[in-house]
Design an enzyme around this catalytic site. Structure first.
Site, short mmCIF file in Angstrom:
data_model
loop_
_atom_site.label_atom_id
_atom_site.label_comp_id
_atom_site.label_asym_id
_atom_site.label_seq_id
_atom_site.Cartn_x
_atom_site.Cartn_y
_atom_site.Cartn_z
N HIS A 1 -19.42 33.01 33.61
CA HIS A 1 -19.19 33.32 34.90
C HIS A 1 -19.05 35.12 34.64
O HIS A 1 -18.48 35.52 35.13
CB HIS A 1 -17.84 32.86 35.08
CG HIS A 1 -16.78 33.03 36.19
ND1 HIS A 1 -17.47 33.06 37.97
CD2 HIS A 1 -15.78 33.45 36.41
CE1 HIS A 1 -17.10 33.69 38.51
NE2 HIS A 1 -15.13 33.41 37.91
N CYS B 1 -11.11 27.29 29.47
CA CYS B 1 -11.61 28.99 30.33
C CYS B 1 -12.96 29.02 31.33
O CYS B 1 -13.48 29.42 29.52
CB CYS B 1 -10.43 29.44 29.74
SG CYS B 1 -8.45 29.09 29.70
N CYS C 1 -14.31 35.61 43.27
CA CYS C 1 -15.34 34.89 42.67
C CYS C 1 -16.04 34.88 43.48
O CYS C 1 -17.55 34.03 43.08
CB CYS C 1 -14.54 33.97 42.47
SG CYS C 1 -13.49 34.86 40.72
#
Lengths: 133, 380
Positions: free
Chosen positions: B324, B198, B80
């Site tokens: 994300h 999440c 990430c």
């Protein structure tokens, strides 16, 4: 078809008088303990290590009941990190139908799940269950 | 060593773009950054491109779609933190004097590749017995609750704050605020974490153009923001029984960045941190030493991390609200800080911000608490 799961091979555990132990490695130079066995010590770099038995009992450090996972697993299932007295922490699923509590004393045991075979049956994996059940 | 400045930023809206290619998203971000900087495609001397799942030579495809080719292009994979590692590499090359104008790009098209929970690489032995990314953080949350009295509602307040911030960001994936009660009523992914706690599956691209101090004086840009620190570290193999609520990796990276910048935690006025899960925002902020260990979730519940609070965190919406797209995330965090320090963040503007910090970390491999971490500090 045989499904290979890391850390669950013939070198990774021992049965002794009906008790199940994990087999890790201990650095001969600095005594750091690893599971699964590790050839090079992550702390001091030594390449000398000996096998060490972990368990059969440990303490539940933390847990989560997993409701969403990848397709290879049957949900829900409970994962835990267990602290063994040999100073090492290992990820181990908890057997079904047990309410997890941080600090609970647990012991190693074979049990089905949560991993699925391609035919939909559960794989037998090393789990923990509460002591004195 | 040369000073490094950000002179141009560009990003696509984050969200689901299944009808577009990763190269197409990349081109939109690159051209946006060039326009923002008032530079041309031929001005870029070198490029670093962060992504995780986009396959071979993503950088060449993405830059090619923007009409840029022939220059040194390096593809970067660091879980990430891939995009922020691209920034780190670009900044390091500028500091060394190798170039004067470089591009850092992050891009990810995930919606056509993934559904459900992300897991560590399938060769990882913990993934083979059921470890998923949500469960990694769920187990950290359990410890935070045990050790500091953190409650599920406090964690839900972090998610609610970031969804609200996202509603003020036109480029965010989520447009609608979500109350704490709504977070708590959501379905459980890995106890104690609910769906809204999440980060979603997202697509998007983000690009920044960095220049040397020498080039900046030639360009004369009045909107340049100085990158005073860029640090990268990896997780150490853990031995023994470490405290799972303590982010050693975040702190080692932050310590290096604070040192480079000549600044400390008290100087930071706003932060974008890697809130892949609600609990993650807490352990990052505490790992950066912006709050003492165990205190952050209760302070969020009291409003200290929102707009007008003591330390606004994830004003962009963070990963939970903005989305994300793995490789693009670290670049988009830096873009948010740049917009804030320029005073161009509109409805979510933090008044008078002069120092901002972007923290990105990600990945999980057996034996390490996290795989890669970056901290970038920017000032006007």
């Amino acid at each position: 078809m045989e499904l290979k799961v890391g850390g669950q091979g013939p070198d990774d555990y021992e049965m002794d008088r009906e008790r199940l132990y994990l087999v890790g490695s201990q650095c001969s130079a600095c005594q750091a303990v690893f599971y699964p066995q590790q050839q090079v010590c992550a702390r001091c770099g030594s390449r000398e290590a000996e096998k060490i038995r972990l368990g059969p009992q440990g303490t539940l450090y933390t847990w989560s009941r997993v409701h969403q996972s990848t397709p290879e697993f049957q949900t829900p299932y409970v994962l835990t990190y267990v602290d063994f007295p040999q100073n090492v922490r290992v990820l181990v699923p908890l057997v079904d139908e047990v309410s997890p509590v941080v600090g609970m004393e647990v012991e190693l045991v074979w049990a089905p799940g949560p991993r699925l075979m391609e035919d939909g049956t559960l794989v037998n994996l090393i789990h923990v269950r509460p002591v004195n059940r | 060593m040369n000073d490094v400045y950000v002179v141009g930023v560009g990003m696509t809206p984050f969200g689901k773009h299944p009808d577009r290619s990763a190269a197409d998203l990349a081109a939109e971000a690159i051209l946006g950054a060039l326009d923002d900087a008032g530079l041309r495609t031929v001005d870029i001397e070198a490029a670093w491109v962060g992504h995780v799942y986009q396959g071979m030579a993503m950088g060449q495809r993405g830059l090619g779609a923007a009409g840029i080719s022939g220059l040194p292009i390096t593809n970067v994979e660091n879980a990430c933190s891939s995009g922020s590692t691209a920034i780190y590499e670009a900044a390091t090359a500028l500091k060394a004097g190798a170039y004067d104008i470089v591009l850092a790009l992050g891009v990810e098209l995930l919606s056509t590749k993934f559904r459900g929970a992300l897991a560590p690489d399938e060769s990882d032995i913990e993934a083979q017995i059921g470890l998923t990314m949500p469960s990694v953080y769920a187990m950290r949350a359990r410890r935070h609750m045990e050790q500091y009295g953190t409650t599920p509602r406090m964690l839900a307040a972090i998610a609610s704050k970031n969804k609200f911030n996202a509603s003020l960001n036109p480029l965010a994936q989520f447009k609608k605020p979500v109350t704490v009660d709504e977070v708590m009523a959501g379905r459980l992914i890995a106890e104690p974490l609910h769906l809204h706690e999440c980060a979603p599956v997202s697509d998007g691209a983000a690009a920044v153009i960095l220049v040397s101090g020498k080039k900046l004086s030639q360009l004369g840009s009045s909107r340049a923001i100085r990158l005073v620190a860029s640090a990268l570290r990896s997780g150490k193999l853990e031995v023994g029984l470490p405290d799972m609520t303590v982010e050693d990796l975040t702190w080692r990276t932050a310590e290096a960045a604070y040192q480079q910048a000549g600044l400390g935690p008290d100087d930071v006025q706003m932060a974008e941190v890697h809130d892949c899960f609600s609990i993650a925002e807490a352990t990052r902020i505490e790992g950066l030493k912006l709050y003492p260990l165990g205190e952050y979730p209760a302070r969020v519940e009291r409003g200290e991390a929102g707009l007008g609070g003591r330390l606004p965190v994830n004003m962009s919406g963070g990963l939970l609200g903005k989305g994300h797209p793995l490789g693009a995330t670290g670049v988009a965090q830096v873009i948010e800080i740049v917009k804030q320090l320029r005073g161009e963040a509109k409805d979510r503007q933090v008044p008078g911000a002069k120092v901002g910090l972007a923290h990105c970390r990600g990945g999980k491999a057996r034996g390490v608490e996290g795989t890669a971490c970056t901290v970038n500090i920017l000032t006007i």
